[in-house]
Write a protein that holds these residues in place. Structure first.
Motif, short mmCIF file in Angstrom:
data_model
loop_
_atom_site.label_atom_id
_atom_site.label_comp_id
_atom_site.label_asym_id
_atom_site.label_seq_id
_atom_site.Cartn_x
_atom_site.Cartn_y
_atom_site.Cartn_z
N GLN A 63 56.20 -14.12 49.44
CA GLN A 63 56.01 -12.79 50.03
C GLN A 63 56.84 -11.75 49.28
OE1 GLN A 63 57.10 -14.02 54.04
NE2 GLN A 63 55.05 -13.48 54.77
N TYR A 64 58.09 -12.10 48.98
CA TYR A 64 58.97 -11.17 48.26
C TYR A 64 58.39 -10.80 46.89
CZ TYR A 64 62.97 -9.32 45.72
OH TYR A 64 63.79 -8.54 44.96
N TYR A 65 57.96 -11.80 46.14
CA TYR A 65 57.43 -11.54 44.80
C TYR A 65 56.14 -10.72 44.86
CZ TYR A 65 60.75 -14.89 42.77
OH TYR A 65 61.89 -15.53 42.35
N LEU A 66 55.28 -10.99 45.83
CA LEU A 66 54.04 -10.24 45.95
C LEU A 66 54.32 -8.78 46.29
CD1 LEU A 66 51.80 -12.82 47.85
CD2 LEU A 66 51.44 -11.96 45.52
N LEU A 67 55.28 -8.54 47.17
CA LEU A 67 55.65 -7.16 47.50
C LEU A 67 56.23 -6.45 46.29
CD1 LEU A 67 57.29 -7.61 51.03
CD2 LEU A 67 55.06 -6.63 50.53
N ALA A 68 57.08 -7.15 45.54
CA ALA A 68 57.76 -6.53 44.39
C ALA A 68 56.78 -6.12 43.31
CB ALA A 68 58.81 -7.48 43.83
N LEU A 75 49.59 -5.97 50.63
CA LEU A 75 50.94 -5.54 51.02
C LEU A 75 50.98 -5.27 52.52
CD1 LEU A 75 53.43 -3.21 49.26
CD2 LEU A 75 52.83 -2.76 51.65
N GLN A 76 49.98 -4.57 53.03
CA GLN A 76 49.96 -4.26 54.46
C GLN A 76 50.02 -5.53 55.30
OE1 GLN A 76 47.29 -1.26 56.05
NE2 GLN A 76 46.80 -0.56 53.98
N LYS A 77 49.26 -6.53 54.89
CA LYS A 77 49.23 -7.78 55.65
C LYS A 77 50.60 -8.44 55.70
CE LYS A 77 46.81 -12.23 55.92
NZ LYS A 77 45.75 -13.10 55.32
N ILE A 78 51.29 -8.47 54.56
CA ILE A 78 52.62 -9.09 54.51
C ILE A 78 53.61 -8.31 55.36
CG2 ILE A 78 54.60 -9.63 53.04
CD1 ILE A 78 52.58 -10.16 50.76
N VAL A 79 53.65 -6.99 55.17
CA VAL A 79 54.64 -6.17 55.89
C VAL A 79 54.39 -6.22 57.40
CG1 VAL A 79 55.50 -3.82 56.26
CG2 VAL A 79 55.15 -4.68 53.93
N ARG A 80 53.13 -6.12 57.80
CA ARG A 80 52.84 -6.18 59.23
C ARG A 80 53.22 -7.54 59.82
NH1 ARG A 80 50.03 -1.61 60.62
NH2 ARG A 80 49.03 -0.53 58.86
N SER A 81 53.06 -8.58 59.02
CA SER A 81 53.46 -9.91 59.48
C SER A 81 54.97 -9.99 59.68
CB SER A 81 53.00 -10.96 58.47
OG SER A 81 53.54 -12.23 58.77
N LEU A 82 55.72 -9.44 58.74
CA LEU A 82 57.18 -9.45 58.86
C LEU A 82 57.63 -8.66 60.08
CD1 LEU A 82 58.22 -8.81 55.12
CD2 LEU A 82 57.99 -11.01 56.29
N VAL A 83 57.10 -7.45 60.20
CA VAL A 83 57.56 -6.55 61.26
C VAL A 83 57.11 -7.02 62.65
CG1 VAL A 83 57.38 -4.16 62.11
CG2 VAL A 83 57.76 -4.60 59.69
N SER A 84 56.11 -7.89 62.70
CA SER A 84 55.66 -8.42 63.99
C SER A 84 56.77 -9.19 64.71
CB SER A 84 54.43 -9.31 63.81
OG SER A 84 54.78 -10.53 63.14
N HIS A 85 57.79 -9.61 63.95
CA HIS A 85 58.92 -10.33 64.54
C HIS A 85 59.87 -9.41 65.30
CE1 HIS A 85 58.26 -14.28 62.56
NE2 HIS A 85 57.72 -13.55 61.60
N GLU A 133 55.00 4.42 53.44
CA GLU A 133 53.75 4.67 54.14
C GLU A 133 52.83 3.46 53.92
OE1 GLU A 133 53.40 9.42 54.27
OE2 GLU A 133 53.17 8.58 52.26
N VAL A 134 53.05 2.46 54.73
CA VAL A 134 52.40 1.16 54.56
C VAL A 134 50.88 1.30 54.54
CG1 VAL A 134 52.11 -1.14 55.59
CG2 VAL A 134 54.35 0.00 55.64
N ASN A 135 50.35 2.19 55.34
CA ASN A 135 48.90 2.38 55.43
C ASN A 135 48.27 2.85 54.13
OD1 ASN A 135 50.59 4.67 56.48
ND2 ASN A 135 48.67 5.79 56.19
N ARG A 136 49.06 3.38 53.20
CA ARG A 136 48.56 3.84 51.91
C ARG A 136 48.62 2.75 50.85
NH1 ARG A 136 51.61 8.97 50.04
NH2 ARG A 136 50.02 8.77 48.41
N CYS A 137 49.20 1.62 51.18
CA CYS A 137 49.37 0.54 50.21
C CYS A 137 48.16 -0.41 50.27
CB CYS A 137 50.66 -0.22 50.51
SG CYS A 137 52.15 0.82 50.43
N SER A 138 48.18 -1.40 49.38
CA SER A 138 47.07 -2.35 49.31
C SER A 138 46.97 -3.16 50.60
CB SER A 138 47.27 -3.30 48.13
OG SER A 138 48.35 -4.18 48.41
#
Length: 265
Positions: free
Chosen positions: A140-145, A106-116, A98-103
């Protein structure tokens, strides 16, 4: 594509890219009949381009039916499992962050990835075992982890079965999940101990365990890195009052199974 050909493709991807040690487990547990796969699991983000409903579509087209819903509050995940009218076919467990519940970070990184991800990239069934649909940097990977190992896993690997599951009910040499764990320990496998090596109980109608994920090479923008990949699960189902084997999942147990892909400290 038929269900059988889909699971064959998922197995091929799983054993080559995500969990090469699965072949060794297979060899150790194989008896006279082919091993029964109780279920597979897939992971995603709850964003429109790739949400649970998108991942489920190929299975629904093959006749699968939506069943139980599950919530994992601490991990900020929701999940659903699917069953086919043919009881011999594996169940499918799909979860999403539930990306919207995360920081916001994190949301910025995930939305950037999925925009592809474009709609035509997730239309055909082959995206389910096609891996990652976006580029990703080590930063990006380390920040998400740091915030969510689940998010980092999906970001690194993309789409594919993070585990297959041996049905312990089928085995003749082993009657209990704990016996399977002990046997695999003897052969050098590390069993997920989060919440105990055996998760669940006969009273809950389901017992589960799993190996810890293989470390596999993933290519990032700057370099390759060894990260947790897929794992192998073992499940024993118990009969309910009506005599049928319990078909669902236990949230508390599944919560700990997710940790099979955590980095081992």
């Amino acid at each position: 594509m038929t269900p059988d050909s889909l699971f064959t493709a998922l197995w091929q991807d799983y054993t080559t890219r995500l969990c090469p040690s699965a072949w060794r487990v297979h060899e150790l547990l194989q008896e006279n009949e082919p091993l029964i796969n109780d279920h597979i699991a897939l992971r995603t983000f709850n964003l429109p381009q790739v949400g649970l409903e998108i991942v489920a579509q190929p299975f629904l087209r093959l006749g699968y039916i939506a069943k139980g819903h599950y919530q994992f509050e601490q991990k900020m995940l929701r999940a659903q499992h699917f069953e086919h009218p043919n009881p011999k076919l594996p169940k499918v467990f799909i979860s999403e962050l539930e990306v919207n519940r995360c920081s916001e970070a994190l949301q910025k990184i995930v939305r950037s990835l999925v925009s592809h991800v474009k709609p035509d990239m997730v239309t055909d069934v082959d995206f389910l075992y096609g891996g990652r649909l976006w580029p990703i940097s080590l930063e990006q990977y380390y920040l998400l982890a740091e915030e969510s190992e689940y998010a980092a896993w999906v970001a690194a690997h993309g789409y594919g079965a993070n585990h297959f599951t041996v049905s312990v009910n089928q085995l003749s040499r082993f009657n209990q999940v704990a016996e399977v764990n002990a046997y695999l320990h003897q052969h050098g496998f590390v069993i997920n101990a989060a919440g105990g090596e055996v998760k669940g109980s006969p009273e809950l109608f389901l017992e589960q365990s799993s190996t810890m994920a293989d470390r596999v090479v993933v290519e990032f923008d700057e370099a390759e890195l060894l990260v947790p990949g897929g794992f192998y699960e073992f499940a024993k189902r118990y009969p309910m009052a009506n005599g049928m084997l319990y078909p669902g999942f236990v949230e508390a147990s599944a919560d700990k199974i997710f940790e099979s892909t955590h980095h081992q400290r």
